[in-house]
Design an enzyme around this catalytic site. Structure first.
Site: not given
Lengths: 421, 408
Positions: A183-185
């Site tokens: 989810p972060d990138p």
């Protein structure tokens, strides 16, 4: 060389992963990124360096030195192409300095827990008082409203609560999270476009906007098939291993050597024919049970065994070449080391040399896109804590030397963290 | 009672429509997930997107499920319906000169052109970037592909699992004793498309200042190369491979599913309290991180037994209220029923002329006080008359003639 985002300035108190990666990309493409940290609370990505056992916190040159916070791998990768100011936002003079920086910035991007910016006196309403057309983006785990607004999350939590993990896992097994905190990138890359949409609106209308962006919702937005299957049919999708819901067969198969693998994906009957010919297996090719996708799906296990038997005799790269020459989708399962030497990534200039000085000549990750006329690249190596404090206060906030000296004397600015465990 | 005159009498302020990309014209040759999500983002944010589909079969997503009642139908594919909101749909056959000539006229209209054919296909048709640049150097072409427009793999076939493999993600996902594992739901396709959305806006931002357009080359493999991060960077910085490993947030079974439990150093007292064993907080066996690591199996067994008859959402909320970052496995039903998503009205209902009324994931962000104006995906060729009429000045006779010759 022109850079596409020259002239845009972003004030960036965001931390950890998603926010910093978004501003790294914007910085590579020419935006002036001013990363705001404080001596009380540095970016957490600097902080694991105290424990060499934790490999995410790997030091540059495996050498912590007396300033380990400036040398962790994940901080270095996510924070290049930025200037850095170290400013105590719990001090009124720090808040004042932030506001003066905001007056000369286009966008503020932050990912503090809900309420923190307001406690500093730096909410959107506060900033709008001094700059009515400011754009502010809050990258909240759960967005900026709702009953779970105060809940914390890491990438691994979001994979669970956004739904990705429910359809990730081995066939017939339990749900599983990924090995990469996807989810972060994902949020980082999508928010580049979100920020630029707000800048476009500002250019057209002169208006700023407050954007309440939910990382959890962004992650659910990549689950179209899974959600629609439920809303249309009440069907709850479960993990299917490395298979595909339309293609068959598809899988990751063992190759010669230790922990070497290849993925193969048969999208249609032509692919199947080509695959069986590559395997030199006319029995399989002519088996009437396998002539269409439905049949191949029904007998997936049996087919997998045949494919694995063939791949396990082959080097993964050779198998990929054989299959791709026959026009069958296939890909080596690259390890970290293989990725660095991947012929395609190397040839397209994916790896970027953005290190700080001659001791860091290693490649770092670049971007998912290339621009034919304004390529963009690392503009600055990841900054030391407070490296540009004076320069930024002078140039962007318009402060006098006296004021700058005074802030340092008050401890509002600093070059070392107050505490470092 | 006084009759209501209009909505304003209720004292509601009607909010504005959020439309930050209003006025941007996009011609969309793409299909499937990557192209679908890229131009959907542009469309829902206010750009005018004209989507070109082949007159026979349409976008490939129309033939991929999930389908309503599991019966394949080109207007009832959940994948297509979700990925093509707010677009105008036209049909055009590109395998003949007339079709290419019409495409060229439409390119003249557009600011941004999006495609995800195999690299080289647009050039073959004479509408690649160099031709587009000749028409007008301000135009932007966004190309999405498995490996990019240049390099040794540019002609290779690729899809989601090949990108997850060659991009370094699959290698580090899954059980160390088993084969590498993909993330479900074709995330590499989405990542590629969202990169295309952002890439289009980078180029557009530059064009608005400089008047200069360009070719944006988006690679699904490079996207996953960015997304994997840990694996490549671990090797680069330490010289050691990062393999598959057990999750940093291990999943425990509950009566109705799983919770993911992240145990930070400071979480231990909260865990002891939650499992009803406060005395364990200062027990010699668990007094610090080192001791807990040594006795991890015992901790795992304690938590597993305790969690097994609880409800996953109860544990999620209880942990978060104590400042601990636990998650729970949400399937599609849990998402729809999530109090957080309901509060934020993340899901939206749209009425489609053939698929009917359905619930869709909405947009992941609020835009000030403005509302998103979401519209259902087009049926195949729904906007032929409108688009060909207004942009190319075709009358009904011409449209019929093009339809009869199979071009539209």
């Amino acid at each position: 060389m022109n850079l596409p985002l020259e002239g845009i300035r972003i004030l960036d108190p965001s931390q950890v992963w998603a926010g910093p990666t978004c501003t790294k990309i914007l910085g590579d493409l020419g935006a002036d990124i001013i990363k705001v940290e404080s001596a009380r609370r540095m970016d957490i990505a600097r902080g694991d360096a105290h424990n060499p056992q934790i490999d995410q916190g790997m030091y540059l040159d495996n050498e912590p030195t007396d300033k380990p916070w400036d040398r962790t791998g994940r901080y270095l990768d996510r924070n290049r192409s930025k200037r850095n100011i170290c400013l105590d936002l719990t001090h009124e003079r720090g808040v004042d300095a932030f506001k003066r920086l905001a007056m000369n910035s286009d966008v503020v991007i932050e990912n503090y827990r809900q309420g923190v910016m307001a406690r500093f006196g730096l909410s959107y309403e506060d900033l709008r008082q001094i700059k009515p057309d400011i754009i502010m983006v809050t990258l909240g785990s759960q967005g900026a409203t709702g009953p779970e607004v105060a809940y914390g999350s890491f990438g691994v939590t979001l994979e669970q609560t956004a739904g990705v993990a429910s359809i990730t896992g081995y066939l017939g097994g339990d749900p599983s999270t990924s090995g990469v905190l996807f989810p972060d990138p994902l949020v980082a890359v999508a928010s580049v476009g979100i920020v630029l949409s707000a800048i476009r609106q500002h250019r057209e209308t002169g208006k700023g906007v407050y954007i309440d962006f939910s990382q959890r919702e962004m992650t659910s937005s990549i689950l179209g098939d899974m959600v629609m299957d439920y809303t249309m049919n009440n069907n709850i999708q479960v993990p299917i291993g490395n298979r595909h819901r339309t293609f068959a067969p598809q899988g990751i198969y063992p190759c010669l050597g230790d922990d070497k693998w290849i993925s193969i994906s048969v999208e249609n009957n032509d692919d199947w024919k080509a695959l069986t010919q590559c395997m030199d297996n006319s029995v399989l090719e002519n088996d009437p049970r396998f002539t269409n996708t439905e049949g191949r799906r029904e007998h997936h296990d049996e087919i997998d065994q045949h494919i694995a038997q063939w791949t396990s005799q082959k080097d993964a790269f050779i198998a990929m070449e054989i299959l791709q020459l026959a026009n069958v989708p296939a890909g080596v399962v690259n390890s970290g080391e293989q990725l660095v030497h991947d012929p395609q990534l190397v040839s397209s200039g994916f790896w970027e040399y953005s290190g700080r000085g001659p001791s860091d000549s290693r490649p770092y990750l670049s971007r998912p896109f290339q621009f034919s006329k304004t390529p963009g690249a690392t503009q600055l190596p990841a900054p030391l804590l407070g490296e540009h404090t004076e320069e930024v206060l002078r140039e962007v906030a318009g402060m006098s030397e006296e004021e700058i000296t005074e802030l340092a004397a008050l401890g509002v600015t600093a070059n070392d963290p107050l505490s470092f465990k | 009672m006084m009759p209501k005159i209009n909505d304003f009498t209720e004292g509601k302020t009607l909010s504005n429509v959020a439309s930050p990309l209003d006025g941007i014209k996009v011609l969309d040759f793409s299909q499937g997930i990557s192209g679908g999500i890229a131009t959907k983002m542009l469309a829902v944010m206010g750009a005018e997107v004209i989507k070109i589909e082949s007159p026979q079969s349409g976008d490939i997503s129309r033939s991929r499920g999930p389908f309503i009642d599991n019966i394949p139908h080109p207007e009832k594919s959940g994948q297509f319906l979700y990925l093509n909101m707010n677009k105008k749909g036209i049909t055009l056959s590109l395998d003949n000169e007339t079709g290419i000539d019409i495409a060229t006229q439409l390119i003249e209209w557009a600011d941004i052109i999006v495609e995800n054919f195999l690299p080289g296909k647009m050039d073959e048709w004479g509408i690649g970037y160099s031709a587009i640049e000749q028409i007008n150097p301000a135009k932007i072409l966004v190309s999405l592909s498995p490996f990019g427009q240049t390099g040794p793999y540019k002609g290779y076939r690729g899809n989601d699992i090949t990108a997850q493999s060659l991009g370094g993600l699959a290698f580090v996902t899954g059980d160390p004793s088993r084969e590498p594992l993909q993330i479900g739901g074709e995330p590499a396709e989405y990542f590629c498309g969202l990169s295309g959305f952002s890439g289009a806006l980078v180029a557009s931002t530059y064009k608005e200042i400089s008047g200069v357009g360009q070719h944006v080359d988006v690679s699904a493999q490079a996207g996953i190369g960015v997304a994997q991060m840990y694996s490549g960077l671990s090797y680069i910085l330490t010289g050691k491979e990062r393999g598959r490993r057990l999750a940093s947030s291990p999943l425990y079974k509950t009566a109705d599913g799983q919770v993911g439990i992240t145990l930070r150093q400071t979480d231990w007292p909260g865990v002891c309290e939650m499992i009803g064993r406060p005395e364990l907080e200062h027990d010699e066996k668990f007094k610090d991180m080192d001791a807990r690591e040594k006795n991890q199996d015992e901790i795992t067994a304690l938590i597993a037994e305790w969690a097994s008859d609880k409800k996953k959402q109860d544990l999620y909320h209880a942990s978060q209220e104590r400042g601990m970052t636990w998650g729970y496995i949400c399937d599609a039903k849990d998402l729809i029923e999530s109090p957080q998503y309901q509060h934020r009205e993340y899901f939206v209902e749209l009425e489609h002329p053939i698929a009917g009324k359905l619930t869709y994931p909405g947009l992941p962000m609020k835009w000030g006080g403005d509302q998103w104006d979401l519209k259902p995906a087009p049926t195949l060729g729904q906007h032929n008359e409108e688009v060909y009429g207004s942009l190319l000045g075709w009358d009904n006779e011409k449209i019929n003639q093009m339809k009869n010759s199979g071009i539209v």
